[in-house]
Scaffold this active site. Structure first.
Site, PDB file in Angstrom:
ATOM      1  N   HIS A  77       0.812  -1.219   0.000  1.00 37.24           N
ATOM      2  CA  HIS A  77       0.000   0.000   0.000  1.00 37.24           C
ATOM      3  C   HIS A  77       0.849   1.276   0.000  1.00 37.24           C
ATOM      4  O   HIS A  77       0.345   2.355  -0.299  1.00 37.24           O
ATOM      5  CB  HIS A  77      -0.981   0.015   1.183  1.00 37.24           C
ATOM      6  CG  HIS A  77      -0.380   0.210   2.532  1.00 37.24           C
ATOM      7  ND1 HIS A  77      -0.338  -0.793   3.478  1.00 37.24           N
ATOM      8  CD2 HIS A  77       0.189   1.283   3.116  1.00 37.24           C
ATOM      9  CE1 HIS A  77       0.222  -0.337   4.583  1.00 37.24           C
ATOM     10  NE2 HIS A  77       0.558   0.924   4.382  1.00 37.24           N
ATOM     11  N   ASP A 108       0.109  -7.690   1.356  1.00 34.93           N
ATOM     12  CA  ASP A 108       0.486  -6.286   1.521  1.00 34.93           C
ATOM     13  C   ASP A 108       2.005  -6.109   1.491  1.00 34.93           C
ATOM     14  O   ASP A 108       2.578  -5.401   2.316  1.00 34.93           O
ATOM     15  CB  ASP A 108      -0.087  -5.716   2.816  1.00 34.93           C
ATOM     16  CG  ASP A 108      -0.063  -4.178   2.820  1.00 34.93           C
ATOM     17  OD1 ASP A 108       0.103  -3.592   1.737  1.00 34.93           O
ATOM     18  OD2 ASP A 108      -0.172  -3.590   3.914  1.00 34.93           O
ATOM     19  N   SER A 120       4.694   2.667   7.966  1.00 33.76           N
ATOM     20  CA  SER A 120       4.346   1.519   7.129  1.00 33.76           C
ATOM     21  C   SER A 120       5.512   1.115   6.230  1.00 33.76           C
ATOM     22  O   SER A 120       6.101   1.952   5.544  1.00 33.76           O
ATOM     23  CB  SER A 120       3.135   1.844   6.247  1.00 33.76           C
ATOM     24  OG  SER A 120       1.970   1.947   7.024  1.00 33.76           O
TER      25      SER A 120
END
Length: 347
Positions: A155, A185, A291
């Site tokens: 992402h 992911d 992230s």
């Protein structure tokens, strides 16, 4: 087993009586040395090694307890310390440094300290700035090869038209997406014209236990190289994220990536196209921009890729931020997916 060694000439050969009698008659007049009787008429077969080095049988070297212990130690070391590396060799990914959870990357003088982990691993963590139709976003990544292969979240780079990466020494590179796996992911990107980078050591997330101390490094809100620490709060948490590129980038510059946990949605709407993976839960502070960064054990091994964090307040609120509820993709999931990513997967 105790071995006895006979001198040549002491072997007896039952069943050859006639030949021995003939031999004795022919040599009856010859003087006999009582200490060294004549050799028997039949000689034992000569082995290849004896033929090469002489007819006398070679003495075998006694194997004492020290030799046995040394052999056992060598085998144990090969099995224990080299298993993960051997797997990397066989899979053709020997450029990735992989280890068991017991490998110590941190200098002995700083062993067990957050400062030691930060000093050892920070050079392997990068900041990623991705530009897409939805705007710009910031994330983090982990260098896994010296020539610039980097693992991050899908992402973070999903739908990106351009990617810029900044290393801990302030250098900036352009990067290209090599492969993506939206179901886990994960994404693999590659820096252009990079060499001599410090690759992180990928540990063993199967050895992680609840309560283990961990360190998180990333670029929350663009603050490159931010270090936080905490513990592993839980294992095998079901975290659901979007597999839709537009959903993944909807946070824009805020870096608030939508995900679901415990039947609730956080940081926005994940949409209808989602995937669920098992994650490590940690109370190490994670904020937007973490992230794709690293979750690290106290030996300096990467045990997870930080992927989601829960904020009790809306992203526009001044009180928004980490409340000690973050999630990371186990590094063993990453290692099992690496060959697929390198092959250019776009799932």
């Amino acid at each position: 087993m105790t071995e006895s060694i006979r001198r040549s000439g002491e072997y007896e050969n039952p069943g050859e009586g006639d030949q021995q009698s003939t031999y004795a008659q022919q040599h009856a007049s010859s003087p006999v040395d009582p200490e060294w009787p004549p050799p028997p008429a039949y000689q034992p077969p000569v082995t290849p090694s004896q033929a090469a080095y002489g007819s006398a049988p070679a003495r075998k070297r006694t194997r004492g307890p020290f030799a046995l212990l040394a052999a056992v130690a060598i085998v144990a070391a090969a099995i224990g310390g080299g298993t993960a590396y051997g797997i990397q060799e066989l899979s053709g990914t020997d450029t990735v440094t992989s280890s068991s959870a017991t490998t110590n990357v941190v200098p002995s003088s700083q062993k067990g300290t957050v400062a030691g982990v930060a000093a050892a691993v920070s050079p392997s963590i990068v900041e990623i700035n991705a530009t897409s139709n939805a705007g710009e976003s910031t994330g983090s990544g982990v260098i896994i090869t010296s020539d610039g292969e980097i693992i991050t979240n899908n992402h973070v780079v999903s739908g990106a038209s351009s990617i810029k990466v900044s290393t801990s020494d302030g250098k900036t590179y352009t990067a290209k997406v090599v492969g993506t796996d939206s179901k886990k992911d994960l994404a693999l990107i590659k820096l252009e014209d990079a060499s001599g980078l410090k690759a992180a050591t990928l540990g063993n997330s199967d050895g992680v236990q609840v309560g283990d101390t961990v360190v998180a490094i990333g670029s929350p809100e663009g603050l490159t190289g931010t270090v936080t620490s905490g513990i592993v709060s839980a294992l095998d948490r079901d975290v659901t994220v979007s597999t839709d590129e537009s959903q993944g980038q909807q946070g824009g510059g805020s870096g608030q990536w939508p995900f679901e946990f415990g039947g609730q949605q956080f940081n926005g709407d994940t949409g209808s196209s989602t995937t669920t993976y098992k994650a490590l839960q940690t109370d190490a502070s994670l904020n937007p921009g973490n992230s794709g960064g690293a979750l690290i054990d106290m030996n300096g091994n990467i045990i997870g890729i930080n992927s989601a964090m829960y904020s009790a307040a809306d992203a526009t609120s001044s009180s928004a931020g980490s409340v000690g509820l973050g999630f990371a993709i186990p590094i063993n999931t990453v290692k099992s997916d690496l060959a697929t990513l390198r092959a250019g997967s776009t799932d």
